[in-house]
Write an enzyme that holds these catalytic residues in place. Structure first.
Site, PDB file in Angstrom:
ATOM      1  CB  ALA A  13      36.555  25.853  47.384  1.00  0.00           C
ATOM      2  N   GLY A  32      37.835  25.089  42.405  1.00  0.00           N
ATOM      3  CA  GLY A  32      36.453  24.617  42.374  1.00  0.00           C
ATOM      4  C   GLY A  32      35.656  25.212  41.217  1.00  0.00           C
TER       5      GLY A  32
HETATM    6  N1  CAA Z   1      38.134  32.284  48.083  1.00  0.00           N
HETATM    7  C1  CAA Z   1      37.829  33.369  48.820  1.00  0.00           C
HETATM    8  N2  CAA Z   1      37.972  34.636  48.383  1.00  0.00           N
HETATM    9  C2  CAA Z   1      38.442  34.791  47.133  1.00  0.00           C
HETATM   10  C3  CAA Z   1      38.786  33.717  46.314  1.00  0.00           C
HETATM   11  C4  CAA Z   1      38.602  32.404  46.831  1.00  0.00           C
HETATM   12  N3  CAA Z   1      38.856  31.317  46.101  1.00  0.00           N
HETATM   13  N4  CAA Z   1      39.243  34.194  45.135  1.00  0.00           N
HETATM   14  C5  CAA Z   1      39.183  35.540  45.226  1.00  0.00           C
HETATM   15  N5  CAA Z   1      38.688  35.905  46.426  1.00  0.00           N
HETATM   16  C6  CAA Z   1      38.481  37.261  46.945  1.00  0.00           C
HETATM   17  C7  CAA Z   1      39.799  37.938  47.309  1.00  0.00           C
HETATM   18  O1  CAA Z   1      40.213  37.530  48.588  1.00  0.00           O
HETATM   19  C8  CAA Z   1      39.405  39.390  47.238  1.00  0.00           C
HETATM   20  O2  CAA Z   1      38.705  39.720  48.402  1.00  0.00           O
HETATM   21  P1  CAA Z   1      39.079  41.066  49.235  1.00  0.00           P
HETATM   22  O3  CAA Z   1      38.765  42.175  48.279  1.00  0.00           O
HETATM   23  O4  CAA Z   1      38.190  41.002  50.423  1.00  0.00           O
HETATM   24  O5  CAA Z   1      40.534  40.968  49.530  1.00  0.00           O
HETATM   25  C9  CAA Z   1      38.420  39.428  46.076  1.00  0.00           C
HETATM   26  O6  CAA Z   1      37.947  38.086  45.917  1.00  0.00           O
HETATM   27  C10 CAA Z   1      39.036  39.868  44.766  1.00  0.00           C
HETATM   28  O7  CAA Z   1      40.166  39.031  44.526  1.00  0.00           O
HETATM   29  P2  CAA Z   1      41.628  39.607  44.188  1.00  0.00           P
HETATM   30  O8  CAA Z   1      41.833  40.948  44.830  1.00  0.00           O
HETATM   31  O9  CAA Z   1      42.611  38.540  44.530  1.00  0.00           O
HETATM   32  O10 CAA Z   1      41.499  39.806  42.622  1.00  0.00           O
HETATM   33  P3  CAA Z   1      42.673  39.757  41.545  1.00  0.00           P
HETATM   34  O11 CAA Z   1      42.052  40.243  40.278  1.00  0.00           O
HETATM   35  O12 CAA Z   1      43.878  40.458  42.049  1.00  0.00           O
HETATM   36  O13 CAA Z   1      43.064  38.201  41.396  1.00  0.00           O
HETATM   37  C11 CAA Z   1      42.592  35.838  41.185  1.00  0.00           C
HETATM   38  C12 CAA Z   1      42.120  37.292  40.885  1.00  0.00           C
HETATM   39  C13 CAA Z   1      43.850  35.520  40.391  1.00  0.00           C
HETATM   40  C14 CAA Z   1      41.448  34.912  40.751  1.00  0.00           C
HETATM   41  C15 CAA Z   1      42.869  35.683  42.692  1.00  0.00           C
HETATM   42  O14 CAA Z   1      41.758  36.197  43.415  1.00  0.00           O
HETATM   43  C16 CAA Z   1      43.104  34.273  43.145  1.00  0.00           C
HETATM   44  O15 CAA Z   1      44.167  33.744  42.933  1.00  0.00           O
HETATM   45  N6  CAA Z   1      42.104  33.644  43.807  1.00  0.00           N
HETATM   46  C17 CAA Z   1      42.233  32.335  44.375  1.00  0.00           C
HETATM   47  C18 CAA Z   1      42.232  31.248  43.320  1.00  0.00           C
HETATM   48  C19 CAA Z   1      42.395  29.890  43.970  1.00  0.00           C
HETATM   49  O16 CAA Z   1      43.394  29.600  44.586  1.00  0.00           O
HETATM   50  N7  CAA Z   1      41.379  29.032  43.815  1.00  0.00           N
HETATM   51  C20 CAA Z   1      41.385  27.689  44.400  1.00  0.00           C
HETATM   52  C21 CAA Z   1      40.654  27.708  45.716  1.00  0.00           C
HETATM   53  S1  CAA Z   1      40.772  26.196  46.605  1.00  0.00           S
HETATM   54  C22 CAA Z   1      39.696  25.155  45.818  1.00  0.00           C
HETATM   55  O17 CAA Z   1      38.974  25.531  44.909  1.00  0.00           O
HETATM   56  C23 CAA Z   1      39.652  23.742  46.323  1.00  0.00           C
HETATM   57  C24 CAA Z   1      38.898  22.801  45.476  1.00  0.00           C
HETATM   58  O18 CAA Z   1      39.432  21.918  44.836  1.00  0.00           O
HETATM   59  C25 CAA Z   1      37.438  22.874  45.409  1.00  0.00           C
END
Ligand code: CAA
Length: 258
Positions: free
Chosen positions: A66, A109
């Protein structure tokens, strides 16, 4: 044709494909993505020419969860008032079988959306996880429930409490995904699975999906009764007569209801 800004939609034969297309945010599932996916999927569901749906993302991410930035400033009353994530259940309720083609990250998500589909084909570098614990929250799109039902308590607790990612090999070993293929074959394999499903009798595939889905909702005796009643009801279709006649005559069935 509806205009979408975060997904790409296409049709090939009897298969409808939805590709999440928000690359800069690794396909994070904000409100627009959710509405567009559900609108496109619901349209396919209502289209008699479509027998199966493929849902996919990019090479780097199926979906990284999400949209954290969209949620960051929300408070409890706002979350509750919106019944945040409830709308995704419309996707889970589709009657048309859905095949997920997962490459890269399927986190939070993203993992939960994949679990709402019926068959998951993963590329060998796919990564699955429920990392919400690292954000001070828990899964909210079904992770604690669908993951527990599909892989059991041990792995679910491990993933939900530590937030660790698992690779495709582990995901297949624990029963989270149906098949693992080379990364460059994920979409092709998922499409092949979807085409196989879409070539069969539609009442049979849709009712099969309903019967399996009910295994996660009901007691064994109720589920067995439900399955039997569906089995009985299919004897009202021309396709049952055709399928069984074709077997006896050693030929391919010509389905009437597709
Ligand atoms: N929401 C919003 N933006 C996100 C995102 C997310 N879940 N995941 C990645 N992005 C964005 C980053 O903020 C980044 O944007 P900017 O360039 O503007 O900074 C862009 O996507 C690229 O991401 P990274 O630079 O972080 O890429 P990476 O290769 O270094 O890492 C990753 C990849 C490990 C997937 C990392 O992005 C990450 O940990 N993302 C979040 C994962 C997460 O926590 N997901 C759970 C979300 S909460 C949820 O889903 C609730 C539910 O139950 C429904």
């Amino acid at each position: 044709m509806t205009e979408y800004s975060t997904i790409l939609v296409s049709t090939s034969g009897r298969v409808g494909t939805i590709q999440l297309n928000r690359p800069k945010a690794l396909n994070a599932l904000n409100e627009t993505v959710m509405e567009e996916v559900i609108t496109a999927a619901t349209a396919f569901d209502a289209d008699p020419r479509i027998g199966a749906i493929v849902l996919t993302g990019s090479d780097k991410a199926f979906a990284a969860g999400a949209d954290i930035k969209q949620m960051a400033d929300m408070d409890y009353p706002a979350m509750y008032a919106a019944d945040f994530f409830q709308r995704w259940e419309d996707f889970a309720a589709l009657r048309t079988p859905v095949v997920a083609a997962v490459n890269g990250y399927a986190l939070g998500g993203g993992c939960e959306l994949a679990m709402m589909t019926d068959v998951i084909i993963a590329g060998e570098s796919a990564k699955f996880g429920q990392p919400e614990i690292n954000l001070g929250v828990i899964p909210g799109m079904g992770g604690s429930q669908r993951l527990a039902r599909s892989v059991g308590k041990a792995k679910t607790m491990d993933m939900v409490l530590t937030g660790r990612h698992i690779d495709a090999a582990e995901a297949e070993r624990i029963g989270l995904v149906s098949r693992v293929v080379a990364d460059d074959q994920t979409l092709a394999e998922a499409t092949k699975v979807a085409e196989t499903i879409a070539a069969k009798s539609k009442p049979a595939t849709q009712l099969a999906k309903e019967a399996v889905a009910s295994a996660f909702e009901t007691s064994l005796s109720q589920g067995l009764l439900f399955e039997r009643r569906i089995f009985h009801s299919l004897f009202s279709t021309e396709d049952q007569a055709e399928g069984m006649a074709a077997f006896a005559e050693k030929r391919e069935p010509q389905w009437k209801h597709r």
